[in-house]
Motif scaffolding. Structure first.
Motif, mmCIF file in Angstrom:
data_model
loop_
_atom_site.group_PDB
_atom_site.id
_atom_site.type_symbol
_atom_site.label_atom_id
_atom_site.label_comp_id
_atom_site.label_asym_id
_atom_site.label_seq_id
_atom_site.Cartn_x
_atom_site.Cartn_y
_atom_site.Cartn_z
ATOM 1 N N ILE A 47 0.835 -1.200 0.000
ATOM 2 C CA ILE A 47 0.000 0.000 0.000
ATOM 3 C C ILE A 47 0.870 1.250 0.000
ATOM 4 N N LYS A 48 1.920 1.242 0.825
ATOM 5 C CA LYS A 48 2.794 2.405 0.915
ATOM 6 C C LYS A 48 3.459 2.706 -0.415
ATOM 7 N N ASN A 49 3.812 1.671 -1.147
ATOM 8 C CA ASN A 49 4.474 1.851 -2.442
ATOM 9 C C ASN A 49 3.484 1.938 -3.598
ATOM 10 N N LYS A 50 2.196 2.080 -3.271
ATOM 11 C CA LYS A 50 1.134 2.288 -4.257
ATOM 12 C C LYS A 50 1.105 1.169 -5.297
ATOM 13 N N ILE A 51 1.281 -0.043 -4.818
ATOM 14 C CA ILE A 51 1.201 -1.219 -5.690
ATOM 15 C C ILE A 51 -0.138 -1.890 -5.442
ATOM 16 N N LYS A 52 -0.939 -1.976 -6.468
ATOM 17 C CA LYS A 52 -2.286 -2.530 -6.336
ATOM 18 C C LYS A 52 -2.199 -4.051 -6.428
ATOM 19 N N ALA A 53 -1.886 -4.635 -5.300
ATOM 20 C CA ALA A 53 -1.701 -6.084 -5.254
ATOM 21 C C ALA A 53 -2.027 -6.561 -3.847
ATOM 22 N N PHE A 54 -2.277 -7.868 -3.749
ATOM 23 C CA PHE A 54 -2.505 -8.514 -2.463
ATOM 24 C C PHE A 54 -1.280 -9.324 -2.091
ATOM 25 N N TYR A 55 -1.180 -9.603 -0.799
ATOM 26 C CA TYR A 55 -0.106 -10.464 -0.328
ATOM 27 C C TYR A 55 -0.724 -11.722 0.274
ATOM 28 N N ALA A 56 -0.183 -12.867 -0.107
ATOM 29 C CA ALA A 56 -0.669 -14.139 0.425
ATOM 30 C C ALA A 56 0.531 -15.011 0.743
ATOM 31 N N ALA A 57 0.394 -15.808 1.770
ATOM 32 C CA ALA A 57 1.492 -16.684 2.169
ATOM 33 C C ALA A 57 0.930 -18.012 2.651
ATOM 34 N N VAL A 58 1.730 -19.056 2.484
ATOM 35 C CA VAL A 58 1.359 -20.381 2.978
ATOM 36 C C VAL A 58 2.578 -21.003 3.641
ATOM 37 N N ALA A 59 2.324 -21.903 4.565
ATOM 38 C CA ALA A 59 3.381 -22.701 5.184
ATOM 39 C C ALA A 59 3.269 -24.118 4.651
ATOM 40 N N ALA A 60 4.392 -24.679 4.230
ATOM 41 C CA ALA A 60 4.362 -26.008 3.610
ATOM 42 C C ALA A 60 5.643 -26.751 3.930
ATOM 43 N N ASP A 61 5.594 -28.069 3.707
ATOM 44 C CA ASP A 61 6.771 -28.904 3.953
ATOM 45 C C ASP A 61 7.829 -28.709 2.884
ATOM 46 N N CYS A 62 7.395 -28.392 1.658
ATOM 47 C CA CYS A 62 8.355 -28.106 0.601
ATOM 48 C C CYS A 62 7.793 -26.994 -0.276
ATOM 49 N N PHE A 63 8.681 -26.362 -1.019
ATOM 50 C CA PHE A 63 8.296 -25.197 -1.821
ATOM 51 C C PHE A 63 7.227 -25.549 -2.844
ATOM 52 N N ARG A 64 7.368 -26.678 -3.489
ATOM 53 C CA ARG A 64 6.420 -27.055 -4.538
ATOM 54 C C ARG A 64 5.024 -27.285 -3.971
ATOM 55 N N ASP A 65 4.942 -27.907 -2.795
ATOM 56 C CA ASP A 65 3.626 -28.124 -2.179
ATOM 57 C C ASP A 65 2.945 -26.799 -1.861
ATOM 58 N N GLY A 66 3.733 -25.841 -1.393
ATOM 59 C CA GLY A 66 3.170 -24.532 -1.083
ATOM 60 C C GLY A 66 2.636 -23.845 -2.311
ATOM 61 N N VAL A 67 3.411 -23.869 -3.401
ATOM 62 C CA VAL A 67 2.956 -23.236 -4.642
ATOM 63 C C VAL A 67 1.735 -23.960 -5.188
ATOM 64 N N ARG A 68 1.722 -25.262 -5.073
ATOM 65 C CA ARG A 68 0.563 -26.020 -5.538
ATOM 66 C C ARG A 68 -0.696 -25.606 -4.769
ATOM 67 N N SER A 69 -0.551 -25.386 -3.491
ATOM 68 C CA SER A 69 -1.695 -24.916 -2.693
ATOM 69 C C SER A 69 -2.152 -23.541 -3.151
ATOM 70 N N LEU A 70 -1.202 -22.669 -3.410
ATOM 71 C CA LEU A 70 -1.549 -21.320 -3.864
ATOM 72 C C LEU A 70 -2.246 -21.349 -5.221
ATOM 73 N N LEU A 71 -1.760 -22.179 -6.112
ATOM 74 C CA LEU A 71 -2.362 -22.251 -7.439
ATOM 75 C C LEU A 71 -3.806 -22.732 -7.377
ATOM 76 N N GLN A 72 -4.088 -23.602 -6.428
ATOM 77 C CA GLN A 72 -5.441 -24.162 -6.346
ATOM 78 C C GLN A 72 -6.394 -23.309 -5.520
#
Length: 1100
Positions: free
Chosen positions: A741-766
């Motif tokens: 918001i401070k940098n005037k970027i119209k975007a959301f932030y989302a994060a997940v915790a996962a056992d491995c990087f690929r599992d986390g991205v897979r969760s985000l994609l779905q």
């Protein structure tokens, strides 16, 4: 572990309020375990006790037979102590656990302290045990730490809360607080019963008649009554602090509306002081005229008397709210006596002098004659209403001192509504009585009596023996239409009416003199207008705004000396009406937003009635004075824009926020009913930035084609133990969204915790997105260090590309020469900031001790400074860059910082080269087209490169130009590349072979057994069979790099079709080698592959 419940020692924790629970201290030892074995009775838990507390400490209580156990408890050396000194456990002998409702838990019972805001004036805020604390306690059965008994039992998470609460109670006890009668009812009645009651109401009845006069009063009361209901609803929807109308509006509609109306409302009250004082001074000057005691001339006499009066009123106000309240009560008594004096006078038989002036006591003929209107030239219903309406204002006099009320939630509704009712009855009663007793016109001559034989003109006065017919042809001085002192004439004792006028004017002036600084102080405390912070300071036990009093005094004096109140009066009335309108709208808006937090205890309101009241207030503003209404709206709009632009850092949970949520939710749900259409396609991206500040260039290029057109979600995957990851993730969530918001970027932030990087991205994609607002494109940075990365990282990286294609999500891989990750730079900056803070703190310490310590002490401090290697600070505006430039090359890469900001800069005249080699639905073409619409990229032209046959270059160029024109995409040039599939030169191919050499299996050079063994041990390596099978594709990637070097080396950006690795056929290392050789030594590259569904159409 066994518990001996028969030998429990029960301790009652005694917090500072009536809600408490009992704390059981369990004696655990081997001896107690043995006793449990012999005890066949089921455990008996003592019930939780709730009751009033008489002392703030632990109280020991025990069941019959437990005294001996308690004595043993003391003999073991573990003495029960109070509060923080309580010995919670001993590691060798006994362990004690807290019990609530007989269970081993630190769960706390509901307490009001948990729900207070930080810094609440009604008491300290304490923190309940967090869910994580309770979860861990239950899971691990952790013993209570020393000194935490009171904290856990009472939910007090902060040491010293008891002392703070006691101190707060002392301050509160010392402050003067008013009940609903003295604080609200008296003030509202005094403010509503203004001078209009005594000198204008009779004229209004004469013009409009009794019937329309009552309607005028009723219409005015409708406005104030609805506003009173709305005020009551808002005031009972939570704790009300000081600030009156400003506080109610700002907490309901937000700082934009509250800040704009608060300033003009405070100013209106300040000028109203001058108006009421001038009204008082004019009455005094009239008395001086009658007694021939003028000091200078009428105008200057008004200024002199007004100035003296304001000084006296200021002295009363500054003396304290208690003195001001006493003065108000005295003035109310005088006012009530004056009103009663009028009603008594109406039944006292009239004498000849009063009859000649039009007063005949109650007469049916006069009532009938005065019932209908008789407007004089230039007057009408709305003009008369405009004159009367200011007499009905003043309903916020009690709410304006909300901070000085003992119970604002009870006092404001009760006092305000009762005051409106009483004053309305009084206004209607006076109007009817004066209309039934006094004729419209009278000569004042006792000789104008009817002589027998004279023709009667049919008027009521004629029937009562007086002939006032000449008033039709010449002006008369008496009667309802002509004499403003009718109430004095009618009353039993005329001077009491004069005293009532004095009381009405002075009480209204005093109320406004108190209201203006209180409202202004609340506005300044919220720091909405930073330049006014000086006036936020309060003094004394009641936090009196002395600076605000002085400012109000100066404003009032200025307008008294100007003496042009006839011009400013309509604007002030409109300022008050604007406040009423916004209060009504606040109540409507809060109801319409349907926020669960809107739960007013005062239920006698209706959202549509409040909206009607708001519209009515706006209409009345124009009825009173149209140009004053326009000025009010212009000023309010200007202040609204100013506050909106400044964006004060406050969050009050306004109904505007609630309605924004409801609107967004409704729109999202409505969007789910709309089928997707290719014309409405827009890139909706998941960007794997990690923390958004760590890869700003990746976020900038994505934001360039999603801003104002598509969804952009910055995603981060926390890999590791779930407990630690979730804690780190939750702690940084708000900070990282705030950075966007401070940098005037119209975007959301989302994060997940996962056992491995690929599992986390897979969760985000779905799971990312909502309804139709779901991501359709994955944006990732190119893995520059892939040759040195562990095998698992490469598998994860290529795997997420496969996963995206499996989920039918497009992929964009962005490569820049320096890479994206600047986390090391940020870490260095943080360290430098800490060093700078330490240096400043050390300098402050040196300065503080210069006068106290000798030279040795100072030298010691400087020695510490030299050890820290502290240098002279750099200017703040470019301190980061100067500091970074001064650091060693190993600590900081200047080129990396420059590369991280390259997409923030305006791109000069140049080209975006689009190598649309494979038809992926059009995403490869759409993204660069959207970029050319942005301000930073608008000077860049599109150059389109497509593959084709050498003998059909012109035909394919014409066909592509035709397709692009149908798509309505402007382009600078089209190039048909006919030699894509020829072999690359030997040097380029040699570079590729050297690149993949460390990852080749070379199984053909080994015997069959060895080759099979190597395949089992290193299945990730590139086999000779695989390399031979895809040799043509490998040639193409190398050849494409040659062509890109030839045609697009000078482009601002290259957008290139991303090659797809077929699952099970192309190894991860070979695919990374393709991407490496394809994009090597080039300007910024976007490798794009859509999901092969149309995103472009030429149909309307």
């Amino acid at each position: 572990m066994s518990l001996n419940n028969s030998s429990n020692v029960f301790l009652d924790s005694v917090p500072g309020n009536s809600n408490r629970f009992q704390v059981n201290v369990i004696n655990e030892s081997h001896e107690s375990s043995a006793s449990v074995d012999n005890n066949t009775d089921p455990p008996h838990y003592e019930e939780t006790s709730f009751g009033d507390e008489t002392q703030n400490r632990f109280r020991i209580s025990f069941r019959p037979g437990n005294q001996e156990c308690y004595d043993n408890f003391l003999q073991n050396g573990e003495t029960a102590k109070t509060d923080a000194s309580f010995h919670a456990y001993d590691s060798h002998t006994n362990t004690y656990y807290l019990q609530t409702f007989g269970h081993n838990t630190v769960d706390a019972v509901p307490k009001i302290e948990y729900y207070r805001n930080t810094g609440s004036i009604s008491g300290p805020k304490v923190n309940r045990p967090s869910l994580l604390e309770i979860h861990e306690q239950l899971a691990k059965n952790v013993a209570v730490a020393p000194g935490s008994v009171d904290r856990v039992a009472n939910g007090d998470g902060m040491p010293g809360d008891e002392e703070a609460e006691n101190k707060e109670g002392e301050d509160k006890a010392g402050a003067v607080k008013f009940g609903w009668v003295k604080g609200v009812l008296v003030r509202c009645m005094l403010n509503i019963w203004g001078v209009m009651l005594f000198i204008r109401l009779s004229w209004i009845v004469g013009e409009a008649g009794i019937g329309l006069g009552v309607i005028i009063i009723g219409l005015a009361v409708t406005v104030t009554g609805i506003t009173g209901l709305s005020t009551s609803a808002i005031a009972t929807n939570g704790y009300v602090r000081g600030g009156g109308a400003y506080y109610l509006i700002s907490r309901s509609l937000g700082p934009e509306f509250g800040g704009s109306i608060g300033l003009i409302f405070a100013f209106a009250n300040a000028v109203a002081v001058a108006m009421y004082v001038v009204g008082f001074a004019e009455t005094v000057v009239d008395l001086l005229k009658e007694s021939n005691s003028m000091m200078v001339d009428p105008t200057n006499d008004i200024r002199i008397i007004g100035s003296i009066t304001v000084v006296i009123l200021l002295g009363i106000s500054v003396a304290g709210m208690e003195w001001e309240a006493k003065a108000q009560v005295i003035l109310l008594v005088i006012l009530l006596i004056a009103i009663a004096n009028f009603f008594i006078g109406t039944v006292i038989p009239s004498n000849n002098e009063k009859k000649s002036r039009g007063f005949f006591n109650y007469q049916a003929s006069i009532f009938a004659e005065n019932f209908g209107p008789s407007f004089t030239k230039g007057e009408g219903f709305f003009s008369v209403f405009a004159i009367f309406f200011p007499a009905a204002t003043g309903i916020l006099a009690g709410a304006n001192i909300s901070g000085d009320l003992e119970d604002p939630q009870d006092a404001i509704p009760r006092g305000t509504m009762l005051a409106i009712f009483i004053t309305t009855v009084a206004y209607i009663g006076v109007a009817i009585c004066v209309g039934a007793c006094v004729v419209r016109d009278a000569t004042g001559s006792m000789n104008d009596t009817i002589i027998s034989g004279m023709n009667c003109n049919g008027s009521a006065a004629c029937g009562l023996g007086y002939d006032f017919s000449r008033c039709r042809h010449e002006p008369c001085q008496y009667g309802l239409m002509n004499n403003f002192q009718v109430m004095s004439m009618v009353s039993g004792f005329g001077p009491l009416i004069t005293a009532g006028i004095f009381s009405a004017t002075l009480s209204s002036a005093l109320a406004s003199l108190v209201s203006a600084p209180k409202v202004f102080q609340a506005l300044c405390k919220d720091n909405i207008y930073k330049a006014l912070q000086f006036f936020a300071k309060g003094y004394g036990k009641n936090n009196e705004p002395l600076r605000g009093y002085i400012l109000t005094f100066v404003i009032a004096m200025a307008f008294i000396l100007i003496a042009e109140l006839n011009t400013i009066a309509p604007i002030i009335s409109n300022f008050f009406l604007a406040s009423y309108a916004l209060i009504n709208f606040s109540c409507f808006h809060a109801s319409y937003a349907k926020s669960p937090g809107w739960r007013p205890a005062y239920g006698i309101y209706n959202m549509w009635v409040s909206l009607f009241g708001a519209i009515l207030c706006c209409a009345v503003m124009f009825v009173i004075n149209w140009w004053a209404a326009v000025i009010t709206y212009v000023i309010e709009f200007f202040l609204y824009i100013y506050v909106t632009y400044k964006k004060p850092d406050v969050n009050w949970g306004s109904s505007t926020q609630a309605l924004s949520y409801v609107s967004a939710l409704d729109n999202a749900l409505e969007l789910t009913t709309v089928e997707d259409h290719v014309k409405n396609f827009r890139p909706q991206c998941i960007v794997l930035t990690g923390g958004p500040m760590t890869r700003p260039a990746l976020l900038d290029i994505t934001h360039a084609f999603t801003k104002n057109s598509g969804l952009c979600i910055c995603c981060e995957v926390f890999v590791g133990p779930r407990k630690l990851c979730v804690k780190e993730m939750n702690s940084g969530m708000a900070k990282k969204q705030a950075w966007l918001i401070k940098n005037k970027i119209k975007a959301f932030y989302a994060a997940v915790a996962a056992d491995c990087f690929r599992d986390g991205v897979r969760s985000l994609l779905q799971a990312s997105g909502l309804g139709r607002m779901k991501p359709n494109t994955l944006v990732i940075g190119y893995k520059k260090n892939w040759r040195k990365a562990p095998l698992t990282e490469i598998e994860n990286y290529v795997g997420i590309i496969h996963d995206a294609f499996d989920f039918e999500i497009g992929v964009v891989i962005v490569r820049i020469s320096q890479g994206f990750d600047i986390s090391q730079v940020l870490q260095v900056q943080d360290e430098l900031e800490k060093l700078e803070q330490e240096r400043l703190a050390l300098e402050a310490t040196i300065k503080d001790n210069e006068c106290e310590e000798g030279s040795g002490g100072i030298r010691g401090l400087f020695k510490k400074a030299s050890k820290l290697n502290i240098t002279k600070p750099t200017p703040k505006k470019d301190s980061s860059m100067n500091t970074i430039q001064s650091m060693h090359v190993g600590e900081f890469n200047q080129k990396l910082v420059e590369a991280s900001t390259q997409f923030k800069k305006k791109q000069g005249k140049g080209t975006i080269d689009v190598w649309w080699l494979f038809d992926d639905g059009g995403l490869t073409l759409l993204i660069p087209y959207i970029l050319t619409l942005r301000k930073k990229w608008k000077d860049c032209k599109l150059r389109i490169y497509v593959g084709g046959k050498i003998n059909r270059i012109e035909e394919e160029k014409i066909a592509m130009a035709s397709l692009l024109s149908k798509f309505r995409i402007k382009f600078a040039d089209i190039h048909i590349i006919g030699d894509i599939n020829i072999k690359p030169n030997k040097e380029s191919w040699k570079v590729f072979e050297e690149m993949i050499e460390p990852y080749r299996l070379h199984e053909s050079c080994k015997d069959l057994t060895t080759a099979e063994k190597l395949k089992r041990e290193t299945p990730w390596k590139i086999t000779d069979a695989e390399l031979e099978a895809v040799k043509e594709k490998s040639y193409r990637q190398v050849r494409l790099n040659e062509l890109l070097q030839e045609h697009s080396r000078a482009a601002n950006l290259i957008v290139l079709s991303l090659p797809v690795a077929r699952k099970g056929s192309i190894s991860d290392w070979l695919y990374m080698a393709w991407l490496e050789i394809l994009t090597k030594n080039l300007p910024p590259v976007l490798l794009v592959r859509g999901n092969h569904k149309n995103v472009l159409t030429f149909y309307s």
